[in-house]
Design a protein around this motif. Structure first.
Motif, short mmCIF file in Angstrom:
data_model
loop_
_atom_site.label_atom_id
_atom_site.label_comp_id
_atom_site.label_asym_id
_atom_site.label_seq_id
_atom_site.Cartn_x
_atom_site.Cartn_y
_atom_site.Cartn_z
N LYS A 1 10.67 -0.05 -0.64
CA LYS A 1 11.21 0.97 0.27
C LYS A 1 10.19 2.04 0.62
CE LYS A 1 16.08 0.66 -1.10
NZ LYS A 1 17.22 1.39 -1.72
N ILE A 2 9.24 2.31 -0.29
CA ILE A 2 8.30 3.40 -0.03
C ILE A 2 6.90 2.89 0.33
CG2 ILE A 2 9.53 4.97 -1.58
CD1 ILE A 2 7.31 4.52 -3.65
N ALA A 3 6.75 1.57 0.53
CA ALA A 3 5.45 1.02 0.90
C ALA A 3 5.09 1.43 2.33
CB ALA A 3 5.46 -0.49 0.77
N CYS A 4 3.79 1.69 2.56
CA CYS A 4 3.33 2.09 3.90
C CYS A 4 3.22 0.88 4.82
CB CYS A 4 1.96 2.75 3.80
SG CYS A 4 1.97 4.29 2.88
N ASN A 5 2.77 -0.25 4.30
CA ASN A 5 2.58 -1.43 5.14
C ASN A 5 3.85 -2.30 5.15
OD1 ASN A 5 2.14 -1.96 2.43
ND2 ASN A 5 0.77 -3.68 2.82
N ASP A 6 3.82 -3.36 5.92
CA ASP A 6 4.97 -4.24 6.11
C ASP A 6 5.29 -4.99 4.81
OD1 ASP A 6 7.01 -5.73 7.17
OD2 ASP A 6 5.69 -7.15 8.21
N ALA A 7 6.53 -4.87 4.35
CA ALA A 7 6.96 -5.52 3.10
C ALA A 7 7.86 -6.72 3.38
CB ALA A 7 7.69 -4.52 2.20
N HIS A 8 7.79 -7.27 4.62
CA HIS A 8 8.69 -8.36 5.00
C HIS A 8 8.48 -9.59 4.11
CE1 HIS A 8 11.20 -10.90 7.49
NE2 HIS A 8 10.21 -11.76 7.61
N VAL A 9 7.21 -9.92 3.83
CA VAL A 9 6.92 -11.08 2.98
C VAL A 9 7.53 -10.89 1.61
CG1 VAL A 9 5.08 -12.42 1.88
CG2 VAL A 9 4.81 -11.64 4.25
N ASN A 10 7.42 -9.68 1.07
CA ASN A 10 7.99 -9.39 -0.25
C ASN A 10 9.51 -9.51 -0.23
OD1 ASN A 10 5.40 -7.74 0.18
ND2 ASN A 10 5.62 -7.67 -2.04
N GLU A 11 10.13 -9.06 0.85
CA GLU A 11 11.58 -9.13 0.96
C GLU A 11 12.06 -10.58 1.00
OE1 GLU A 11 12.56 -6.86 4.38
OE2 GLU A 11 12.14 -4.91 3.45
N VAL A 12 11.38 -11.39 1.80
CA VAL A 12 11.74 -12.81 1.89
C VAL A 12 11.55 -13.49 0.55
CG1 VAL A 12 11.12 -15.03 2.94
CG2 VAL A 12 11.21 -12.98 4.36
N TYR B 1 0.84 -1.19 0.00
CA TYR B 1 0.00 0.00 0.00
C TYR B 1 0.88 1.24 0.00
CZ TYR B 1 -4.53 2.23 0.70
OH TYR B 1 -5.69 2.94 0.53
N PHE B 2 0.66 2.12 -0.97
CA PHE B 2 1.44 3.35 -1.10
C PHE B 2 0.53 4.53 -0.78
CE2 PHE B 2 2.88 0.15 -4.11
CZ PHE B 2 4.20 -0.01 -3.74
N CYS B 3 0.75 5.13 0.37
CA CYS B 3 -0.21 6.13 0.84
C CYS B 3 0.40 7.50 1.10
CB CYS B 3 -0.87 5.64 2.13
SG CYS B 3 0.31 5.19 3.41
N GLY B 4 1.72 7.58 1.14
CA GLY B 4 2.34 8.87 1.44
C GLY B 4 3.33 9.25 0.38
N ALA B 5 4.57 8.85 0.59
CA ALA B 5 5.63 9.17 -0.37
C ALA B 5 5.40 8.43 -1.68
CB ALA B 5 6.99 8.79 0.21
N ASN B 6 5.48 9.15 -2.76
CA ASN B 6 5.32 8.53 -4.08
C ASN B 6 6.56 8.72 -4.95
OD1 ASN B 6 5.12 11.29 -4.58
ND2 ASN B 6 3.61 11.01 -6.24
N GLN B 7 7.67 9.07 -4.30
CA GLN B 7 8.91 9.30 -5.04
C GLN B 7 9.78 8.05 -5.03
OE1 GLN B 7 10.44 12.77 -2.96
NE2 GLN B 7 9.56 14.14 -4.49
N ILE B 8 10.06 7.52 -6.23
CA ILE B 8 10.86 6.30 -6.38
C ILE B 8 12.29 6.69 -6.71
CG2 ILE B 8 11.15 4.16 -7.68
CD1 ILE B 8 8.19 4.21 -8.31
N HIS B 9 13.22 6.24 -5.90
CA HIS B 9 14.64 6.52 -6.12
C HIS B 9 15.18 5.56 -7.19
CE1 HIS B 9 15.40 9.30 -2.64
NE2 HIS B 9 14.20 8.84 -2.37
N HIS B 10 14.69 5.73 -8.40
CA HIS B 10 15.03 4.82 -9.49
C HIS B 10 14.65 5.49 -10.80
CE1 HIS B 10 16.70 0.84 -9.66
NE2 HIS B 10 15.77 0.38 -10.48
N ILE B 11 14.91 4.80 -11.92
CA ILE B 11 14.54 5.35 -13.23
C ILE B 11 13.42 4.54 -13.89
CG2 ILE B 11 16.78 6.42 -13.64
CD1 ILE B 11 17.49 4.05 -15.44
#
Length: 318
Positions: free
Chosen positions: A186-197, A167-177
């Protein structure tokens, strides 16, 4: 519930070129040139393999797939970058971002699998020459090529499905191209632990699996080459593998830098350079490497030019 009550992001802003003043002026033409060379170079190799019967072998069959994947991989990222340069706004909608990420991960996974299949093909040709025609017959090649595309698509489907829960609810700036999994997590509002694993586990199988297959294949290939008594025979065996080895080093080297570098300690400019090398520069180098180092490809290209010259001469006479 606090996260859900906030305004959901519908557009992302890329910051990859923010450190370059007036980047749209200085970068549009170089990126356009790179994209055109990528498409035309890979299209040339793909067409030559289809047109020249002497190139209708397993090695060039897989090379034609690699060329097509490189066209697709470059087309996923560069056109959007070029459009943003013209608009002078480095943005992308949420749906476009998810689609870009899906195809990006799919094509990179397919390319990794293709490079592994090409290594196995070289292993079969050099280590099992008497059984090569049965090991790499038309049906086997078609199944292997199809499997590489399925491999990439399944890998991408897993990550895209997991990313849809972010869920992206605040920052919408992606440090990428472009849109990719690590910067989005990195900019997700909720827990991204499952995605990282899932990302780390998938990288072991999708990236590490093909890489291990390539290393194992070349261990056997090197062992067989060293047993060849003839210097000419050794040189010929090495030359058939040289282009593939260079492409493997470029692809997996840049891929490792792109996905396995530490999250801290790298500037935005460094991240942008690594990302550019991985998905934009590598596809343009592959056709150059294969065409410059491969006698068969250069020979096929000369034959096409000669046939075109004869055709023009015939029309001129008539």
């Amino acid at each position: 519930m606090g996260v859900r009550n906030q305004t959901r992001v519908v557009e992302f802003v890329f910051l990859g070129f923010s450190g370059i003043p007036n980047s749209h002026i200085y970068l549009f033409l170089p990126f356009l040139a790179i994209y055109l060379v990528t498409v035309l170079g890979n299209l040339m190799i793909f067409s030559l393999i289809q047109l020249d019967s002497s190139l209708h072998t397993p090695m060039y069959y897989f090379l034609s797939h690699l060329s097509f994947v490189d066209i697709c991989l470059s087309s996923v990222t560069v056109p959007k970058i070029l459009v943003n340069f013209l608009r002078q706004r480095q943005t992308i909608s949420y749906n476009q971002c998810m689609a870009q990420m899906f195809f990006l991960i799919s094509f990179t996974g397919t390319e990794a699998a293709l490079l592994a299949v090409m290594a196995y093909d070289r292993y079969a040709a050099i280590c099992k020459p008497l059984h090569y025609s049965s090991l790499m017959n038309t049906k086997v090649c078609a199944v292997l090529a199809f499997a590489t595309w399925v491999w990439g698509a399944l890998h991408s489907a897993l990550h895209t499905a997991l990313s849809s829960r972010l869920y992206f609810c605040g920052a919408n700036q992606i440090h990428h191209i472009y849109c990719d999994l690590p910067p989005l997590m990195k900019i997700a509002c909720n827990d991204a632990h499952v995605n990282e694993v899932a990302s780390h586990v998938a990288s072991l199988f999708v990236g590490g699996g093909p890489f291990f297959t390539i290393i194992l294949s070349y261990v056997f290939i090197l062992s067989s080459i060293l047993k060849i008594r003839s210097t000419t025979g050794k040189r010929k065996a090495f030359s058939t593998c040289a282009s593939h080895i260079i492409v493997v080093i470029l692809y997996f080297g840049n891929g490792s830098l792109n996905y396995n570098r530490p999250s801290a300690g790298y500037s935005l400019e460094t991240d942008t350079l690594v990302s550019t090398m991985y998905c934009i520069i590598t596809p343009v180098l592959n056709p150059l490497i294969y065409s410059l180092r491969n006698k068969d490809v250069k020979g096929a290209f000369r034959k096409v030019l000669e046939s075109q010259g004869k055709l023009k001469h015939h029309h001129t006479i008539n």
